[in-house]
Design a protein around this motif. Structure first.
Motif, PDB file in Angstrom:
ATOM      1  N   MET A   1     -26.116  38.778  -1.346  1.00  0.00           N
ATOM      2  CA  MET A   1     -25.778  38.916   0.250  1.00  0.00           C
ATOM      3  C   MET A   1     -24.839  37.182   0.740  1.00  0.00           C
ATOM      4  N   VAL A   2     -25.161  36.600  -0.075  1.00  0.00           N
ATOM      5  CA  VAL A   2     -24.361  35.260   0.200  1.00  0.00           C
ATOM      6  C   VAL A   2     -23.016  35.702  -0.284  1.00  0.00           C
TER       7      VAL A   2
ATOM      8  N   THR B   1     -19.624  34.604   2.041  1.00  0.00           N
ATOM      9  CA  THR B   1     -18.951  33.800   1.499  1.00  0.00           C
ATOM     10  C   THR B   1     -17.587  33.935   0.905  1.00  0.00           C
ATOM     11  N   ILE B   2     -17.393  34.792   0.462  1.00  0.00           N
ATOM     12  CA  ILE B   2     -15.683  35.516  -0.653  1.00  0.00           C
ATOM     13  C   ILE B   2     -14.623  35.400   0.919  1.00  0.00           C
TER      14      ILE B   2
ATOM     15  N   THR C   1     -14.094  31.146   1.634  1.00  0.00           N
ATOM     16  CA  THR C   1     -14.825  29.793  -0.397  1.00  0.00           C
ATOM     17  C   THR C   1     -14.286  30.473  -1.630  1.00  0.00           C
ATOM     18  N   GLY C   2     -14.412  31.538  -1.133  1.00  0.00           N
ATOM     19  CA  GLY C   2     -14.244  32.286  -2.764  1.00  0.00           C
ATOM     20  C   GLY C   2     -15.648  32.705  -3.490  1.00  0.00           C
ATOM     21  N   THR C   3     -16.525  31.855  -2.760  1.00  0.00           N
ATOM     22  CA  THR C   3     -18.160  31.959  -2.963  1.00  0.00           C
ATOM     23  C   THR C   3     -18.441  31.015  -4.331  1.00  0.00           C
ATOM     24  N   GLY C   4     -18.930  30.621  -4.175  1.00  0.00           N
ATOM     25  CA  GLY C   4     -19.370  28.874  -5.204  1.00  0.00           C
ATOM     26  C   GLY C   4     -20.565  28.910  -5.599  1.00  0.00           C
TER      27      GLY C   4
END
Length: 272
Positions: A211-212, A216-217, A220-223
């Protein structure tokens, strides 16, 4: 099923919190089980980065406008999110009985703050996780060097239109969601209260990651995993990846995001 015990006007807890571990446990360093757990964290993070970075690069290759006209091709953001969440589910399930299935320095540091792992275990885990992430990204680059360089190496970079403050906020909230889920899913009170229900902790943790990533992709691309961002930045080696990581890495880090359990436990709010 666990039952409450009446004590005067109050109800005693029907579960027992495990005692805090020693701040530094020198005896751990003499046990093979400790080093086996460190190796498990290394291998799990390596596999996590290998599969997920390949997924990201494959998606970018399949939707490259210079090669394909179908911009709806590939797995899409939904597929990438499933790759990250699914791999966390699988790897936590596989390693939970060996190392606890952290696979993330932010999770490890949060557990350290809550006195659930010792300082030496936390340090060894975080080093192993970062090294595993570097090796996982290194394998991707070794096998697909041209694609790796062309399509950004799976490194976290801020998308156009977003500033570093937005990226930082996204990573703080994302890390908070993940670590809060980890503590809730492994809370001893939940095991006592729901002892009649088979609770599989890796499942909600994997869904939290999924879900995160959906949220956030695009930013930031998700960290939400310092090892994931660090390993990709090291192997990719471009200035923008490093610059953007410095801008929001502290959000992935535990100082803010990992206050979840401390906030809930110290103030008296239940996790589960």
């Amino acid at each position: 099923m666990a039952k409450n015990v009446e004590v005067g006007e109050f109800t005693a807890k029907d579960y027992q919190d495990p005692p805090p571990v020693e701040f530094f446990d020198a005896e751990e360093l003499t046990k093979w089980s400790f080093y086996r757990a460190v190796i498990a964290e290394f291998i799990a993070t390596l596999l996590f980065l290998y599969i997920t970075v390949l997924t990201v690069i494959g998606y970018k290759s399949q939707t490259d406008p210079n090669k394909n006209t179908d911009q709806c091709g590939g797995v899409g953001i939904l597929g990438i999110a499933w790759a990250f969440g699914g791999m966390i589910f699988v790897l936590v399930y596989c390693t939970a009985g060996i190392s606890g299935g952290h696979i993330n320095p932010a999770v490890t540091f949060g557990l350290f703050l809550a006195r659930k792992v010792s300082l030496n275990r936390a340090v060894f885990y975080m080093v192993a996780q970062c090294l595993g992430a570097i090796c996982g990204c290194g394998l991707v680059k070794a096998f697909q060097k041209n694609y790796y360089v062309t399509y950004g190496g799976g490194a976290n970079e801020l998308s156009a239109g977003y500033n570093k403050g937005t990226g930082l906020a996204a990573e703080i909230i994302g890390t908070f969601v993940l670590v809060y889920t980890v503590f809730s899913a492994t809370d001893p009170k939940r095991n006592a209260r729901d002892s009649h229900v088979p609770v599989l902790a890796p499942l909600p943790i994997g869904f939290a990651v999924f879900m995160v990533h959906l949220a956030t992709i695009p930013i930031t691309g998700t960290g939400i995993n310092p090892a994931r961002s660090f390993g990709a930045a090291v192997i990719y080696g471009k200035a923008k990846a490093w610059d953007d990581q410095v801008g929001y890495a502290c959000g992935q880090g535990p100082v803010i995001g990992n206050l979840a359990e401390l906030w809930a436990a110290r103030i008296g709010l239940p996790l589960a």
